[in-house]
Design an enzyme around this catalytic site. Structure first.
Site, PDB file in Angstrom:
ATOM      1  N   THR A 280       0.883  -1.458  -0.030  1.00 46.58           N
ATOM      2  CA  THR A 280       0.154  -0.118  -0.083  1.00 46.58           C
ATOM      3  C   THR A 280       1.040   1.580  -0.144  1.00 46.58           C
ATOM      4  O   THR A 280       0.537   2.380  -0.603  1.00 46.58           O
ATOM      5  CB  THR A 280      -0.986   0.012   1.291  1.00 46.58           C
ATOM      6  OG1 THR A 280      -1.394  -1.615   1.423  1.00 46.58           O
ATOM      7  CG2 THR A 280      -2.176   1.512   1.169  1.00 46.58           C
TER       8      THR A 280
ATOM      9  N   TYR B 232       5.529 -13.346   3.519  1.00 47.30           N
ATOM     10  CA  TYR B 232       4.258 -12.943   3.680  1.00 47.30           C
ATOM     11  C   TYR B 232       3.555 -14.136   2.083  1.00 47.30           C
ATOM     12  O   TYR B 232       3.839 -14.314   1.189  1.00 47.30           O
ATOM     13  CB  TYR B 232       4.426 -11.546   2.146  1.00 47.30           C
ATOM     14  CG  TYR B 232       3.744 -10.561   2.152  1.00 47.30           C
ATOM     15  CD1 TYR B 232       2.548 -10.822   1.525  1.00 47.30           C
ATOM     16  CD2 TYR B 232       4.074  -9.404   1.693  1.00 47.30           C
ATOM     17  CE1 TYR B 232       1.526 -10.120   1.457  1.00 47.30           C
ATOM     18  CE2 TYR B 232       3.289  -8.380   1.616  1.00 47.30           C
ATOM     19  CZ  TYR B 232       2.331  -8.820   1.235  1.00 47.30           C
ATOM     20  OH  TYR B 232       0.853  -7.641   1.361  1.00 47.30           O
TER      21      TYR B 232
ATOM     22  N   LYS C  42       2.382 -12.904   7.245  1.00 48.70           N
ATOM     23  CA  LYS C  42       0.891 -12.313   6.487  1.00 48.70           C
ATOM     24  C   LYS C  42       0.765 -13.183   5.506  1.00 48.70           C
ATOM     25  O   LYS C  42       1.053 -13.555   4.672  1.00 48.70           O
ATOM     26  CB  LYS C  42       1.913 -11.011   5.766  1.00 48.70           C
ATOM     27  CG  LYS C  42       0.634 -10.016   5.305  1.00 48.70           C
ATOM     28  CD  LYS C  42       1.002  -9.109   5.239  1.00 48.70           C
ATOM     29  CE  LYS C  42      -0.344  -8.247   4.092  1.00 48.70           C
ATOM     30  NZ  LYS C  42       0.431  -6.693   3.654  1.00 48.70           N
TER      31      LYS C  42
END
Length: 294
Positions: free
Chosen positions: A47, A136, A164
């Protein structure tokens, strides 16, 4: 070892109209987000337009952010790169700058995609750093999924303590939880369910435009005030569904701009939302705009 429980806001990197990082806005946003009650900030997240920032920009961003945060909340720095030496160089710089943890994508774009190759990749990084690694899982972007058997191997590494999970497959997410590793949810639309299922915390892009609501949701769920949590979730959900099905980063940044957080600017090759998308986003945000920030 780090404690990354709670809301780790995957922080935007505010840009000027010419595409340069606006450090004054960046520092102001840090204060706004900490005041909203989040437990951590992720610098250089997806992001935060990490793929479009140079190594030098990331280093300067992390140095400035860690200094501004000054230990008040956790700091996770993304140090992903395609070149192995660069991953290690970025990771060591972030660690030396004071990061609490590193978020690192698997070796995407024609890197090894077999489990032995993925394990060797993280094993080499693990040996080079002394702080926690957040793995991730985001196969829709990398083309590589972290299987449960691979995760069981990775959790035996010294620093690989967290993963994550942004895949959006809630069955796999719950399988991750069964491994005993600490899991952070990264799929906006499954946040409520993930926290209910026992996920330790989240790395949340949408928190850029609703930090107060994100922090309040976490507090309500951990306090088991589930009726109030569900009411709040229903206000959040329309915008979460929108950003998940539309250009993600431009949508999050535009939503943040509309709610008074940041500039909304993206760096090429990203583009702003179309007029139709923008109108649809504003409609999806309407439930959050009635009362303003909490």
């Amino acid at each position: 070892m780090s404690n990354l429980e709670g809301i780790n806001l995957a922080m935007q990197t505010p840009l000027n109209a010419d595409g340069a990082i606006d450090f004054a806005v960046f520092e102001r946003l840090i204060e706004d987000y900490i005041a909203a009650g989040v437990q951590g900030l992720v610098l250089g997240a997806g992001t935060g337009q990490h793929p479009y920032l140079t190594e030098d920009e990331c280093n300067r961003l992390y140095e400035a952010g860690i200094k501004q945060i000054a230990g008040r909340v956790n700091v996770i720095c993304q140090t992903s790169a395609l070149n192995m030496d660069e991953v290690i160089r970025r990771s060591r710089h972030a660690e030396n700058s004071g990061a609490n943890a590193l978020m690192i994508l698997p070796p995407y774009l024609e890197g090894p995609d077999d489990e032995d190759g993925l394990f060797a990749f993280y094993r080499e990084i693990d040996a080079a750093v002394g702080i926690d690694i957040v793995g991730y899982n985001i196969p829709q972007s990398t083309g590589i999924a972290v299987s449960v058997p691979l995760l069981l191997r990775l959790k035996e590494l010294r620093n690989y303590r967290w993963i994550k999970d942004s895949a959006g497959d809630f069955t796999t997410h719950q399988e991750y939880l069964q491994t005993g590793i600490d899991v952070l949810n990264g799929c906006d639309t499954t946040t409520f369910a993930a926290l209910m299922a026992g996920t330790k915390g989240v790395i949340w892009g949408a928190a850029n435009y609703m930090p107060h609501e994100a922090a309040k949701l976490y507090g309500l769920i951990t306090a088991r005030d589930l009726e109030a949590a569900l009411v709040l979730w229903q206000k959040m959900l329309p915008s979460l569904l929108f950003i998940w099905r539309n250009p993600y980063v431009p949508a999050v940044l535009r939503a943040a701009e509309l709610r008074g957080f940041g500039t909304g600017n993206v760096r090429r090759p990203l583009q702003r939302l179309t007029a139709a998308q923008d109108a649809a986003l504003q409609k999806a945000l309407a439930p959050l705009m009635v009362d303003g920030p909490l």
